[in-house]
Write an enzyme that holds these catalytic residues in place. Structure first.
Site, PDB file in Angstrom:
ATOM      1  N   VAL A   1      55.167  52.022  46.800  1.00  0.00           N
ATOM      2  CA  VAL A   1      56.594  51.792  46.998  1.00  0.00           C
ATOM      3  C   VAL A   1      57.375  52.840  46.219  1.00  0.00           C
ATOM      4  CG1 VAL A   1      58.497  50.187  46.600  1.00  0.00           C
ATOM      5  CG2 VAL A   1      56.280  49.340  47.434  1.00  0.00           C
TER       6      VAL A   1
ATOM      7  N   CYS B   1      20.386  47.804  46.041  1.00  0.00           N
ATOM      8  CA  CYS B   1      20.582  47.924  44.585  1.00  0.00           C
ATOM      9  C   CYS B   1      19.450  47.182  43.915  1.00  0.00           C
ATOM     10  CB  CYS B   1      21.934  47.337  44.179  1.00  0.00           C
ATOM     11  SG  CYS B   1      22.105  47.071  42.398  1.00  0.00           S
TER      12      CYS B   1
ATOM     13  N   GLU C   1      49.914  47.573  48.731  1.00  0.00           N
ATOM     14  CA  GLU C   1      49.110  47.966  47.575  1.00  0.00           C
ATOM     15  C   GLU C   1      49.055  49.488  47.524  1.00  0.00           C
ATOM     16  OE1 GLU C   1      47.507  46.738  44.820  1.00  0.00           O
ATOM     17  OE2 GLU C   1      46.972  48.840  44.547  1.00  0.00           O
TER      18      GLU C   1
ATOM     19  N   HIS D   1      41.537  30.962  29.963  1.00  0.00           N
ATOM     20  CA  HIS D   1      41.934  30.492  28.634  1.00  0.00           C
ATOM     21  C   HIS D   1      42.284  29.006  28.654  1.00  0.00           C
ATOM     22  CE1 HIS D   1      42.048  34.408  26.633  1.00  0.00           C
ATOM     23  NE2 HIS D   1      42.472  34.895  27.784  1.00  0.00           N
TER      24      HIS D   1
ATOM     25  N   SER E   1      39.246  40.656  30.349  1.00  0.00           N
ATOM     26  CA  SER E   1      38.185  39.916  29.654  1.00  0.00           C
ATOM     27  C   SER E   1      37.553  38.826  30.518  1.00  0.00           C
ATOM     28  CB  SER E   1      38.730  39.287  28.373  1.00  0.00           C
ATOM     29  OG  SER E   1      39.352  40.260  27.569  1.00  0.00           O
ATOM     30  N   ALA E   2      38.117  38.558  31.676  1.00  0.00           N
ATOM     31  CA  ALA E   2      37.555  37.595  32.628  1.00  0.00           C
ATOM     32  C   ALA E   2      37.484  36.177  32.065  1.00  0.00           C
ATOM     33  CB  ALA E   2      36.174  38.049  33.121  1.00  0.00           C
TER      34      ALA E   2
ATOM     35  N   SER F   1      48.130  38.669  29.296  1.00  0.00           N
ATOM     36  CA  SER F   1      47.264  37.522  29.038  1.00  0.00           C
ATOM     37  C   SER F   1      48.146  36.332  28.678  1.00  0.00           C
ATOM     38  CB  SER F   1      46.319  37.840  27.878  1.00  0.00           C
ATOM     39  OG  SER F   1      45.542  36.718  27.559  1.00  0.00           O
TER      40      SER F   1
END
Lengths: 480, 424, 115
Positions: free
Chosen positions: A172, A399, A31, A49, A45-46, A337
Site C-alpha cells: 500500500v 525432507c 499483503e 501467554h 516466541s510462539a 506481545s
C-alpha cells in the site's frame, strides 16, 4: 468495490479476515510480501501467554485473557499444533520474588486461571533442569505454545475458502478518503473499499498516517533467537521466563510445538521495520542470559539463529478501534506481545468494531470453519499406508530430517494459497526445519516447484522477491 | 508381504555398495540394499571430479566411475536393491521400518544390519554467523549437486567459507563455469582440505586462500550482497578492527561434515562424542548386537578408498553374524589414544578372538607431526607395535595402521593405546 | 629452480625442479611417479578435466565426463566451452567417447557413468 480491505496478512489481519469471511460482505486482504505470515508472525516466541503480564484494565489484558481462552478451540478446529505446557517465571533473589508476587496479583486480577507461586523444591521437582539458584517461581499452568505460522496460514486459508480475496505482493502506497469510500493504492493497482482495517504490523503507523491523525509511532523492536536440535531439546516441559530486573528484561527458554528448544529474545529498538538481521552481541546476550535459567542448554546443538521485529509502539498499548476523525478506518495496530495470544480475540472483535462503524452484515448460512492438514510423520503405520495407497507421492520422503513427503509438498503448492517458494513450503510443511536446514531437500523442492508450475529453475525463489536460488544454467545446460 | 533378509544394508553410497558386496561374498547370504534416492552411488554421483580409487583400484577415477565399478559388481550378484526407500526406524531387534511409494510403510526383518547412510554437511545454522538470512548461502555440496546433476550455477561472485575438500573442488568447478571465486576463507591456520586440492583447485586459478579468517556478518535482504570478514586469533575468534567487507552474491560453506546419526542414536547404539558416530568393535559392529556401521556414518573420511575397506569389513562381519551370531568377547581390549596428540580411533574396542589376521585402526591427529612414527602400547607401557617413520602426519589425513592379530596377543591388560613418537 | 607440489596422490609432496630441458633434476619426491609429474608440472603442466554434458532421456539432465588423459592446463577453459556445446542422448555407457581428440590434445572426452 469491497466492503472491507484489510492491510497486512500477519496473524492479526488473517484472524480478522477469517471472522469477517463468515459474513455476507466482500473482503480483500492485501499483503506486501509474496507470502503471508512474513512479519512478526514469522519470527516470535510462539507463546500463548497466560495473561499475568499486561496491566489491569488495558486492552492487552482484555485480549490476552480472551485470546488465550479461545486458542485451544481454534487450534483444534484448524488442526494447528498447540500445547498447553504451562509457564514459570523464575525468581533468583528477593527482588525477583517481589516481582513474582506482583505478577501473581496482577494475574489474579486479570482472571488468569490456576496461577500459583511455587517454592524452590517444587519448581525443581516439576522442571529438574532449571538452575538450582532459583528461590521460587510463578507458575501459570494455562500458558501454552502454538505454531504461529500455521495458525496464521490456517486463518488465511479458511478466509480464502470463504471468499476473501488475498492479494499478495501488494504494498500500500497511499490511501485516499472519499465521501463514502476509500481508495487504496498499491504498487500493483487501486482498490476501492468502504472500510479499511489496518493490520500492517511494523508498518501500521505509516498506514494510519496516510489518512488519519498521527496517533502512535511504531518502534520496531528486534529480538534474536536460537533454535536447538531436537535431540538436545528435552530439558524442559513448560516455558521458562525470567523476571525483568536491573540486569535486563530477561530471556525465555521454551519448547516449540515441534519439539525443538528456542532461546531468546533480546529487545533492541531499531529504525528499520523490516531488518531481521541477527547481531552477534544479541546472540551472546541471550545465550548467557538463558543459561541462568537452564544451565545445561547445549549451544553446540544450535541449528539456526533468527530475529523477528515486533511492532512495539510509543503508546505501550494496542491501538484498536475506528479512528474518530476518519470514519471507516479501523486500526488493529501496535500489536506487540501478547499479540499472538490476543489474535483470535482481536479478529473476533473486528466484526463488532465494523458493525459499530455502520457496516451492515449478516452471517452466511454456510461457511468453512475447520481446516485439516496432513502431517505424514504424525500418522500411524496404517494411516500412512492408506495415504500412500491412495497417492504414492506420500511414499516419497523429501525432507529427511523432518520426514516431509512429496505428497505434503504438492498439497502446499496446490493449496488455495499456493506455496511457491522454498520458504513458503517450509512454513507449511516444515521441510528444511531440521538439523540439516534444507541442505538436502532445498534442491529437491526447487525441482518440484519448477515441475508443478512450469517455472524455470532460475526463477525459483528461496523466499522474498529477488531471492532467486540459482543465477544461471551451467555452460552445458545453457547450450542445450 | 513379509521381507526377511540375512543382511540389510541401509544406504546405497560407496559404503553401502561395498558392504553389500562383501556380505554377499560370504556365501549363501541374502542381502538387501535400501537406498533413499532413485539410484545407487550416493554422493559419488555428484562428485564428478577425479582423485578417487588411487588406493583401492590403483588408478585415478572420478566419483561416478568409482561408484559404477561397484554397481557393476553388484549386477553379477543376487543382492536385492530397494530404491526410493527411506528407513524411518530400526528396532534393537533389527526390525526396520521403511517407507516407499510402492510398498507403503512396511517392515523388514534382518538378521544383521549395516548402517551406511553417510554424513551431511554442517549448515549455516551450525556456525551461527550473524547477519541477514538471504538466498545465496549454500553448503558446498548443495552447490555441487545443482551444478553437476541439475546444471545450474548458484552464483557469480562467490566466497567459500571453510577449506574442506568439497569447498576447494567447488571453487575450481565454479571458476571453470565462468563464476568468480573471490577467496576461500579458513578460520584456523591450516587448511582442512588436501594439499593436492589446494594446488589444483586454488593455485591453478589464482584463488587466494585466506587463513585465520572468518565471516562476521552477512548482508543482503533477498540475496547475499556482501559479507564482512575478519582475521582470527589463535582461538579462532574474530579480532575486532580487522573487519573487511567483500561484495559477493554467494557464500559457499565447507565447514565440516557430521555423520548422519539420527537412526543409530534413536536405536540406542552407543555413540562416540569424538567422531559423532557409533562406538564399534573390530568388525564394525556397534554395541547393539547385529547392527554394524561403516563409512561416513561411522567417522568422516577423506578418501573413499578407506570407506570401501571399512565397509568390506562391516559387510563381512554382518554376514558372519547372520550365520554364527555374536562372537565371544574374551580378552576384550579398549582402543585408546594419547589424547594430547590424537583425537580418536576407530574401532574403539577389539575382541581378539574375532580378529582373523589383522585389524585396521584409523584415527586422526590433532596437529602436524614431522619425522614421527605411530606406536601402539599396552596398558603396562610395552610396545605392541611400532610403525615406520613418516615425514609428516597431518590432521587433514586420516591415519590408518594395520595391527596384526598376533601382536595383540602380546598386549597385557585390558587396553591398547595409540600414540605418536618422534622418529630417529 | 621451480617449486611444485605433487597432485598425484593425497600425500602432496613438495618438490624442487632444477636444471634445463635435457638435464632436469627433481628433489623432494617420495616416489618415482613424482619425478615425471614434477618435470611436466614445471615446464608444461597438465590436468585431467572433468565436466558435464547435457543428456536427454537419462535419469538426470547432466552426464558427467572427463578427459581420457591429462590435457595442457591452459586449454582447460576452452575445453569446458567446447564440452558445453556437446549433447548426447541416453543410453550412454561409462567410457563412451563424447568428443574425440578435444582441441587436438589426443585426449577424448568420455562419459564417466552409465546413464
Amino acid at each position: 468495490m469491497y466492503d472491507v480491505i484489510i492491510i497486512g496478512c500477519g496473524i492479526i489481519g488473517a484472524a480478522a479476515a477469517y471472522e469477517l469471511s463468515k459474513y455476507d460482505i466482500s473482503v480483500a486482504l492485501l499483503e506486501k510480501e509474496n507470502d503471508i505470515a512474513q512479519g512478526a508472525t514469522k519470527a516470535n516466541s510462539a507463546i500463548v501467554h497466560a495473561g499475568y503480564d499486561p496491566e489491569e484494565g488495558t486492552l492487552m489484558a482484555k485480549y490476552n485473557i480472551k485470546g488465550a481462552s479461545m486458542m485451544k478451540g481454534i487450534c483444534e478446529a484448524f488442526d494447528v499444533p498447540y500445547k498447553q505446557c504451562g509457564a514459570f517465571v523464575l525468581a533468583f533473589d528477593d527482588n525477583d520474588m517481589q516481582e513474582v508476587e506482583k505478577l501473581y496479583k496482577r494475574g489474579k486480577n486479570n482472571g488468569v486461571p490456576g496461577l500459583r507461586i511455587t517454592g524452590h523444591d517444587e519448581t525443581l521437582a516439576l522442571e529438574p533442569h532449571l538452575s538450582n539458584n532459583i528461590i521460587g517461581a510463578l507458575y501459570a499452568p494455562s500458558s501454552g505454545i502454538v505454531d504461529p505460522w500455521d495458525l496464521c496460514i490456517a486463518y488465511a486459508q479458511t478466509a480464502v475458502r470463504n471468499g476473501v480475496d488475498l492479494k499478495l505482493s501488494n504494498t500500500v502506497v497511499d490511501i485516499v478518503k472519499m465521501d463514502d469510500r476509500f481508495i487504496v493504492r498499491t504498487d500493483k493497482g487501486e482498490y476501492e473499499t468502504r472500510y479499511v482495517v489496518n493490520a500492517a504490523g511494523t508498518h501500521a503507523d505509516r498506514i494510519n498516517d496516510m489518512v488519519c491523525e498521527h496517533r502512535f509511532t511504531i518502534v520496531p523492536t528486534k529480538g534474536e533467537y536460537y533454535v536447538i536440535d531436537k535431540k538436545d531439546s528435552d530439558l524442559i516441559n513448560a516455558t521458562i521466563f525470567q523476571c525483568p530486573s536491573a540486569k535486563g528484561k530477561g530471556v525465555l527458554v521454551s519448547r516449540t510445538v515441534h519439539g525443538n528448544l528456542i532461546v531468546g529474545p533480546d529487545a533492541d529498538p531499531q529504525e528499520d521495520p523490516d531488518d531481521t538481521s541477527v547481531k552477534q552481541s544479541a546472540l551472546d546476550y541471550i545465550m548467557e542470559a538463558s543459561l541462568r535459567s537452564v544451565p545445561t542448554i547445549n549451544f553446540r546443538s544450535v541449528i539456526r539463529s533468527y530475529a523477528g521485529v515486533r511492532a512495539n509502539s510509543d503508546v505501550g498499548e494496542f491501538v484498536i478501534g475506528e479512528a474518530p476523525e476518519t470514519p471507516g478506518f479501523i486500526n488493529l495496530a501496535a500489536i506487540k506481545s501478547p499479540g499472538l495470544t490476543s489474535a483470535p480475540a482481536i479478529g473476533l472483535d473486528a466484526v463488532d468494531i465494523l458493525k459499530d462503524a455502520g457496516l451492515n452484515m449478516k452471517k452466511k448460512n454456510e461457511y468453512v470453519e475447520t481446516r485439516k492438514m496432513i502431517r505424514f510423520d504424525e500418522l500411524s503405520a496404517e494411516e500412512k499406508n492408506a495415504l500412500i495407497a491412495d497417492d504414492p507421492h506420500f511414499g516419497k520422503i523429501i525432507c529427511r530430517c523432518e520426514h516431509v513427503t512429496e505428497g505434503e509438498i504438492l498439497a502446499a503448492i496446490h493449496d488455495v494459497i499456493p506455496a511457491l517458494t522454498i520458504d513458503a513450503i517450509k512454513k507449511r510443511c516444515r521441510s528444511g526445519m531440521g538439523r540439516c536446514q534444507g541442505g538436502f531437500c532445498g534442491p529437491r523442492i526447487a525441482e518440484i516447484i519448477a515441475r508443478e508450475t512450469g517455472m524455470p529453475m532460475t526463477d525459483i525463489l528461496q523466499g522474498p522477491v529477488g531471492s532467486e536460488i540459482l543465477v544461471a544454467p551451467t555452460k552445458s545446460r545453457e547450450e542445450a | 508381504m513379509e521381507f526377511k533378509y540375512d543382511v540389510v544394508v541401509i544406504g546405497g553410497g560407496p559404503a553401502g555398495l561395498a558392504a553389500a558386496y562383501s556380505a554377499w561374498e560370504q556365501k549363501d547370504t541374502k542381502v538387501l540394499i535400501i537406498e533413499r534416492l532413485e539410484e545407487l552411488g550416493g554422493i559419488l554421483n555428484q562428485c564428478i571430479h577425479n582423485g578417487f580409487g588411487l588406493h583401492y583400484f590403483r588408478e585415478e577415477l572420478t566419483g561416478p566411475e568409482y561408484a559404477q565399478r561397484f554397481i557393476d559388481r553388484l549386477k553379477e550378484t543376487d543382492v536385492d536393491i530397494m530404491l526410493n526407500t527411506m528407513v524411518t526406524d530400526i528396532s534393537s531387534e533389527r526390525v526396520i521400518t521403511a517407507i516407499n511409494p510402492v510398498n507403503g510403510c512396511f517392515e523388514i526383518k534382518a538378521k544383521s544390519i549395516v548402517l551406511a547412510m553417510g554424513c551431511r554437511e554442517r549448515p549455516r545454522g551450525a556456525i551461527s554467523t550473524p547477519g541477514t538470512r538471504p538466498a545465496g548461502i549454500y553448503t558446498a555440496g548443495a552447490a555441487q549437486r545443482y551444478a553437476n546433476m541439475d546444471g545450474y550455477l548458484v552464483g557469480r561472485k562467490i566466497v567459500v567459507f571453510g577449506s574442506g575438500d568439497i569447498g576447494l573442488i567447488m571453487a575450481r568447478r565454479m571458476t571453470l563455469e565462468g563464476a568468480e571465486v573471490i577467496a576461500v576463507l579458513e578460520r584456523g591456520g591450516v587448511p582442512s582440505g588436501l594439499t593436492r586440492n589446494i594446488v589444483q583447485c586454488l593455485d591453478d586459478f589464482g584463488i587466494p586462500l585466506m587463513l585465520n579468517t572468518t565471516v562476521v556478518d552477512i548482508s543482503g535482504r533477498s540475496r547475499v550482497e556482501s559479507i564482512t570478514i575478519a582475521k582470527t586469533d589463535s582461538r579462532k575468534n574474530p579480532i575486532p578492527g580487522t573487519e573487511q567487507k567483500i561484495d559477493c552474491d554467494t557464500l559457499l560453506l565447507s565447514v565440516g561434515l557430521i555423520p548422519e546419526n539420527d537412526i543409530p542414536e534413536a536405536t540406542g547404539v552407543r555413540m562416540d562424542p569424538r567422531t559423532n558416530g557409533a562406538v564399534v568393535y573390530e568388525n564394525d559392529e556397534t554395541t547393539t548386537e547385529g547392527i554394524f556401521a561403516c563409512g561416513n556414518i561411522l567417522q568422516v573420511h577423506d578418501l573413499v578408498d578407506y570407506v570401501t575397506s571399512e565397509a568390506i569389513r562391516a559387510g563381512k562381519g554382518a554376514a558372519q553374524y547372520a550365520k554364527n551370531g555374536e562372537p565371544g568377547s574374551e580378552g576384550l581390549l579398549d582402543v585408546e589414544v594419547d589424547t594430547n596428540m590424537i583425537t580418536y580411533a576407530v574401532p574403539q574396542m577389539i575382541r581378539p578372538a574375532n580378529v582373523e589376521k589383522n585389524v585396521d585402526i584409523s584415527f586422526r591427529v590433532r596437529d602436524r607431526y614431522e619425522d614421527s612414527r605411530i606406536v601402539v602400547k599396552d596398558e603396562e607401557g610395552n610396545y605392541v607395535a611400532r610403525y615406520g617413520v613418516k615425514a609428516y602426519i597431518i590432521p587433514a589425513e586420516m591415519q590408518r595402521i594395520t595391527l596384526p592379530g598376533k601382536m595383540l596377543e602380546k598386549a597385557k591388560g585390558s587396553k591398547i593405546i595409540i600414540g605418536i613418537e618422534k622418529g630417529e | 629452480m621451480k617449486k611444485v607440489v605433487c597432485i598425484l596422490c593425497p600425500r602432496g609432496c613438495e618438490m624442487t625442479v632444477t636444471g634445463e630441458e635435457d638435464n632436469i633434476k627433481v628433489s623432494g619426491n617420495k616416489c618415482d611417479k613424482g619425478i615425471d609429474f614434477a618435470k611436466t608440472e614445471a615446464f608444461s603442466p597438465e590436468r585431467t578435466l572433468t565436466s558435464t554434458v547435457h543428456i536427454s532421456g537419462g535419469i538426470h539432465t547432466m552426464l558427467p565426463v572427463k578427459t581420457s588423459k591429462a590435457i595442457p592446463k591452459d586449454l582447460m577453459a576452452e575445453a569446458v566451452k567446447l564440452i558445453g556445446k556437446a549433447e548426447v542422448s541416453s543410453p550412454v555407457k561409462t567410457g563412451d567417447v563424447i568428443i574425440a581428440n578435444i582441441l587436438g590434445t589426443g585426449a577424448d572426452i568420455i562419459a564417466t557413468r552409465d546413464m
